[in-house]
Design an enzyme around this catalytic site. Structure first.
Site, PDB file in Angstrom:
ATOM      1  CB  SER A 252     -58.567  -9.514  36.438  1.00 12.55           C
ATOM      2  OG  SER A 252     -58.027  -8.283  36.265  1.00 12.55           O
ATOM      3  CE  LYS A 253     -53.608 -14.629  32.876  1.00 12.38           C
ATOM      4  NZ  LYS A 253     -54.691 -14.681  31.889  1.00 12.38           N
ATOM      5  NE  ARG A 254     -57.906  -5.163  35.894  1.00 13.91           N
ATOM      6  CZ  ARG A 254     -58.708  -4.431  36.870  1.00 13.91           C
ATOM      7  NH1 ARG A 254     -58.207  -3.611  37.598  1.00 13.91           N
ATOM      8  NH2 ARG A 254     -59.989  -4.710  37.003  1.00 13.91           N
TER       9      ARG A 254
END
Ligand code: GLU
Length: 479
Positions: A252-254
């Site tokens: 995911s984006k993190r």
């Protein structure tokens, strides 16, 4: 039957690297089999779908080198290729299922649904079994209520049995009887849901293979039910391994940049990104790890998918970028790296021959373009470096002698109109310091480096000195 595969993104964001990997596998398989790669836009979620994302996806797929044979822009015999333009088809087929008693209108209100969900929770059951209140309502009665305009969804009448299929990646997969309930196929606003239109389109567009990420595996049971209801043979499925970050959680984006456009903006080479993505969930028969799409397409097959989650590692991707960059011809290398430097970078003031020599040398030191400016400092920086290593070399009395001598030589050379110091001159100067000034070993080499570059460490002086412009050399010596 010729192979037909599709990439079916929902335009609710930018092209994700997981999506790009799916599109890549479809592209490669179609190419390997002389089949067709179809792009279908799944835009029935009206609130989240945006045309700008669709346009961006098409653009990014193109950048990846994954152009489709059929799609919303290209057209084709199985269009339209946007689900929002196929609504009549879904509506009529949903109605067909209702007429055949395989689906039914459900009049549960949002409040009722919520209450039932709460009840299921309290009774520690999964909620979908609580949503089938209208499953056995008399069809004539249901029809009357629909015609009277009562708000309703259409639910699929789950045959309530076990489903088994053989997945190309995962082998035999069995879904237990109570895995899903009577799921919605048409929303109350008249829009179909993903699982329904996906089946209709894969069927009507004559897809032979469906490749997608593992997270869709649970949708497959619903899709198998719908195929069965229409008496249609499902395509082959390949659910490709999940992409995970270093913490083993779904990417995911993190975990960093996860959109293709971010890599495009950071000037990665598309062929490097594709090569890296290809190996996340698939392996080369000869364990080759660096290849172009054209090399891999003829040997791409579906038996080499790997089941285990694939770790997405940006450092590894950088390495792949470096490898592909070093495969470029001198002309292509320059065309690749030059535009990545700021327009006011002094690199641009040098001749083309110099520029080619320069990138030809520094390609060995970098993996991605963002690393280049720092490496070019050794050619352009006129700021004296600081730090312990520099101070140590500066502290030697031999260094002062070297510096004085070099300053005189640089000054003479500059006055003669020379634009660069040649390797021969550099060798002569080194010999002079050795023989006349009697300086040896590290005192000589580190002293020469400091005198010429202002640095205590760095790349081979025989390469960087002939590339350093005389204006920089003069500035370094206060001339
Ligand atoms: N629109 C779905 C998605 O973007 C497609 C899934 C599928 O390939 O069936 O996840």
């Amino acid at each position: 039957m010729s192979v037909r595969v599709r990439f079916a993104p929902s335009p609710t964001g930018y092209l994700h690297i997981g999506g790009a990997r799916t599109a890549l596998y479809c592209h490669l398989y179609a190419k390997a089999k002389g089949g067709s790669f179809v792009l279908r836009i799944e835009d029935t979620d009206l609130e989240r779908s945006k045309k700008e994302y669709e346009d961006a996806m098409i653009e990014d797929l193109k950048w990846c080198g994954l152009e489709n044979h059929e799609g919303p822009v290209k057209g084709g015999d199985y269009g339209p290729y946007r689900q929002s333009e196929r609504l009549d088809l879904y509506k009529s087929l949903a109605q067909q299922l209702v007429d055949e008693g395989k689906a039914y209108p459900c009049f549960l209100t949002d409040e009722e649904l919520e209450e039932l969900t709460e009840k299921a929770k309290a009774e520690k059951n999964s909620p979908h079994h609580y949503h089938d209140k209208y499953r056995d309502l008399d069809p004539a009665e249901a029809k009357k209520r629909v015609e009277a305009g009562e708000t309703h969804v259409i639910r699929f009448k789950n045959p309530r049995k076990k489903y088994t299929f053989t997945d190309i990646v995962r082998g035999e997969v069995t879904f237990p009887e109570d895995m899903v309930g009577d799921f919605v196929i048409m929303r109350s606003n008249g829009m179909p849901v993903y699982n329904f239109c996906c089946v209709i389109d894969d069927w009507k567009m004559e897809m032979t293979h469906v490749m997608r990420a593992e997270e869709h595996l649970n949708n497959t049971v619903r899709q198998l039910m719908i195929y069965e209801a229409f008496g249609v043979k499902p395509p082959e499925f390949a659910h490709c391994s999940l992409l995970v970050g270093e913490d083993r959680q779904k990417l995911s984006k993190r975990h960093g940049a996860t959109s293709v456009v971010q890599y495009k903006d950071q000037k990665y080479l598309p062929q490097a990104l594709m090569n890296y993505l290809c190996l996340l969930g698939w392996s080369h028969p000869d364990e080759k790890d660096i290849f172009d799409l054209d090399e891999i397409a003829p040997i791409f097959d579906l038996s080499r998918f790997t089941k285990a989650p694939a770790l997405y590692d940006i450092e590894k991707l950088k390495h792949f970028n470096g490898e592909h960059m070093r495969r470029l011809s001198p002309d292509d290398l320059l065309s690749y790296l030059k535009p990545t430097l700021p327009s006011d970078h002094p690199f641009h003031t040098q001749s083309e021959g110099w520029q080619k020599d320069c990138v030809g040398f520094f390609k060995e030191k970098i993996n991605i373009p963002a690393e280049l400016p720092e490496h070019l400092e050794v050619l352009f920086s006129t700021e004296p470096q600081r730090g312990e290593a520099v101070d140590e070399v500066k502290g030697w009395e031999t260094t002062a002698a070297i510096q004085e001598y070099i300053k005189t030589e640089v000054s003479k050379l500059a006055e003669s109109g020379a634009e660069f110091i040649t390797v021969d001159q550099f060798n002569d100067w080194t010999n002079h310091c050795k023989k006349e000034l009697k300086i040896k070993g590290k005192f000589l080499f580190k002293g020469m480096r400091l005198a010429l570059t202002g640095m205590a460490e760095g790349p081979d002086l025989k390469v960087v000195i002939p590339l350093t412009p005389m204006s920089v050399m003069k500035a370094r010596h206060g001339l």
